[in-house]
Design a protein around this motif. Structure first.
Motif, PDB file in Angstrom:
ATOM      1  N   LYS A 154      56.412  35.649  43.174  1.00  0.00           N
ATOM      2  CA  LYS A 154      57.754  35.112  42.965  1.00  0.00           C
ATOM      3  C   LYS A 154      57.724  33.977  41.949  1.00  0.00           C
ATOM      4  CE  LYS A 154      59.350  32.340  46.112  1.00  0.00           C
ATOM      5  NZ  LYS A 154      59.884  31.781  47.345  1.00  0.00           N
TER       6      LYS A 154
ATOM      7  N   MET B 247      63.265  39.007  43.196  1.00  0.00           N
ATOM      8  CA  MET B 247      64.651  38.817  43.633  1.00  0.00           C
ATOM      9  C   MET B 247      64.763  37.577  44.525  1.00  0.00           C
ATOM     10  SD  MET B 247      65.919  42.735  44.304  1.00  0.00           S
ATOM     11  CE  MET B 247      67.321  42.202  45.242  1.00  0.00           C
ATOM     12  N   GLN B 248      63.719  37.286  45.300  1.00  0.00           N
ATOM     13  CA  GLN B 248      63.723  36.087  46.129  1.00  0.00           C
ATOM     14  C   GLN B 248      63.799  34.829  45.277  1.00  0.00           C
ATOM     15  OE1 GLN B 248      63.732  35.975  49.594  1.00  0.00           O
ATOM     16  NE2 GLN B 248      64.156  38.129  49.281  1.00  0.00           N
ATOM     17  N   ARG B 249      63.225  34.892  44.093  1.00  0.00           N
ATOM     18  CA  ARG B 249      63.234  33.754  43.180  1.00  0.00           C
ATOM     19  C   ARG B 249      64.643  33.459  42.697  1.00  0.00           C
ATOM     20  NH1 ARG B 249      62.415  32.356  37.713  1.00  0.00           N
ATOM     21  NH2 ARG B 249      60.919  30.674  37.500  1.00  0.00           N
ATOM     22  N   ASN B 250      65.429  34.498  42.528  1.00  0.00           N
ATOM     23  CA  ASN B 250      66.772  34.334  41.990  1.00  0.00           C
ATOM     24  C   ASN B 250      67.796  33.921  43.038  1.00  0.00           C
ATOM     25  OD1 ASN B 250      65.829  35.081  39.474  1.00  0.00           O
ATOM     26  ND2 ASN B 250      66.238  37.248  39.821  1.00  0.00           N
ATOM     27  N   GLN B 251      67.435  34.006  44.310  1.00  0.00           N
ATOM     28  CA  GLN B 251      68.368  33.626  45.355  1.00  0.00           C
ATOM     29  C   GLN B 251      68.295  32.122  45.592  1.00  0.00           C
ATOM     30  OE1 GLN B 251      67.552  35.910  48.844  1.00  0.00           O
ATOM     31  NE2 GLN B 251      68.384  37.788  47.989  1.00  0.00           N
ATOM     32  N   ALA B 252      69.461  31.517  45.694  1.00  0.00           N
ATOM     33  CA  ALA B 252      69.517  30.078  45.966  1.00  0.00           C
ATOM     34  C   ALA B 252      69.143  29.837  47.422  1.00  0.00           C
ATOM     35  CB  ALA B 252      70.906  29.554  45.687  1.00  0.00           C
ATOM     36  N   PRO B 253      68.458  28.740  47.695  1.00  0.00           N
ATOM     37  CA  PRO B 253      68.144  28.433  49.091  1.00  0.00           C
ATOM     38  C   PRO B 253      69.424  28.227  49.895  1.00  0.00           C
ATOM     39  CG  PRO B 253      67.024  26.900  47.582  1.00  0.00           C
ATOM     40  CD  PRO B 253      67.939  27.765  46.771  1.00  0.00           C
ATOM     41  N   ARG B 254      69.429  28.745  51.100  1.00  0.00           N
ATOM     42  CA  ARG B 254      70.597  28.618  51.961  1.00  0.00           C
ATOM     43  C   ARG B 254      70.474  27.352  52.797  1.00  0.00           C
ATOM     44  NH1 ARG B 254      70.429  34.815  53.932  1.00  0.00           N
ATOM     45  NH2 ARG B 254      71.122  35.742  51.983  1.00  0.00           N
TER      46      ARG B 254
ATOM     47  N   TYR C   7      61.061  42.832  45.081  1.00  0.00           N
ATOM     48  CA  TYR C   7      61.525  42.006  46.198  1.00  0.00           C
ATOM     49  C   TYR C   7      61.176  40.531  45.961  1.00  0.00           C
ATOM     50  CZ  TYR C   7      61.596  39.856  50.804  1.00  0.00           C
ATOM     51  OH  TYR C   7      61.818  39.008  51.854  1.00  0.00           O
TER      52      TYR C   7
END
Length: 130
Positions: free
Chosen positions: A64, A120-127, A117
Motif C-alpha cells: 500500500k 485501494m486502501q491507500r486511496n481511502q481516507a481514514p474513518r 486491494y
C-alpha cells in the motif's frame, strides 16, 4: 459430526498449504484457511492464525505504501500468469504440468487482486470514530 468434518477439512487444508510452500501455489492462503477452520474448534490454532493475519496485514501495508513494491508484486504476478498460460498451452517447461500451470495462473491472479486491494486502501481516507 461437525467437529470431525471441521478437523478433517482444516487438517487437509493445513497439510496442502504446507506442501504448497515448496510447490507452486498459494500455500499461505491454504494454511490460513486451515488454521481458521481449526480455530473454530481448538484454542491452540488461534495464536498462529493471529500471527498469519498480522503478517498478511504487514504485507498489504508495505504494498500500500510503496509503488516500487507494488510494481514488483505485479511483475511477479504477471510472470506467474504467463508461465501458467504457457504450461496450459502445452509448452514444455521443467516441473510444470497442467495442474501446476492452472495453480500458477490462479496464484498470479490472487496476487493481482491483493495488490489492487492494498493500493485501494491507500486511496481511502481514514474513518473517524465519531
Amino acid at each position: 459430526m461437525k467437529t470431525a468434518v471441521s478437523v478433517t477439512l482444516g487438517a487437509l487444508l493445513l497439510v496442502a498449504g504446507i506442501a504448497l510452500l515448496v510447490l507452486p501455489g498459494p500455500g499461505f492462503v491454504l494454511i490460513a484457511a486451515g488454521l481458521a477452520l481449526l480455530a473454530t474448534r481448538f484454542d491452540w490454532a488461534k495464536k498462529p492464525l493471529d500471527y498469519a493475519k498480522d503478517k498478511a496485514q504487514q504485507g498489504i501495508d508495505e504494498v500500500k505504501d510503496s509503488k516500487v513494491k507494488a510494481g514488483l508484486a505485479l511483475a511477479c504476478a504477471l510472470a506467474l500468469v504467463v508461465l501458467g498460460i504457457l504450461g496450459v498451452a502445452g509448452v514444455k517447461l521443467p516441473f510444470l504440468n497442467t495442474l501446476s500451470a492452472i495453480v500458477l495462473i490462479l496464484s498470479g491472479l490472487f496476487l493481482v487482486g491483493t495488490v489492487i486491494y492494498a493500493r485501494m486502501q491507500r486511496n481511502q481516507a481514514p474513518r473517524s470514530l465519531i
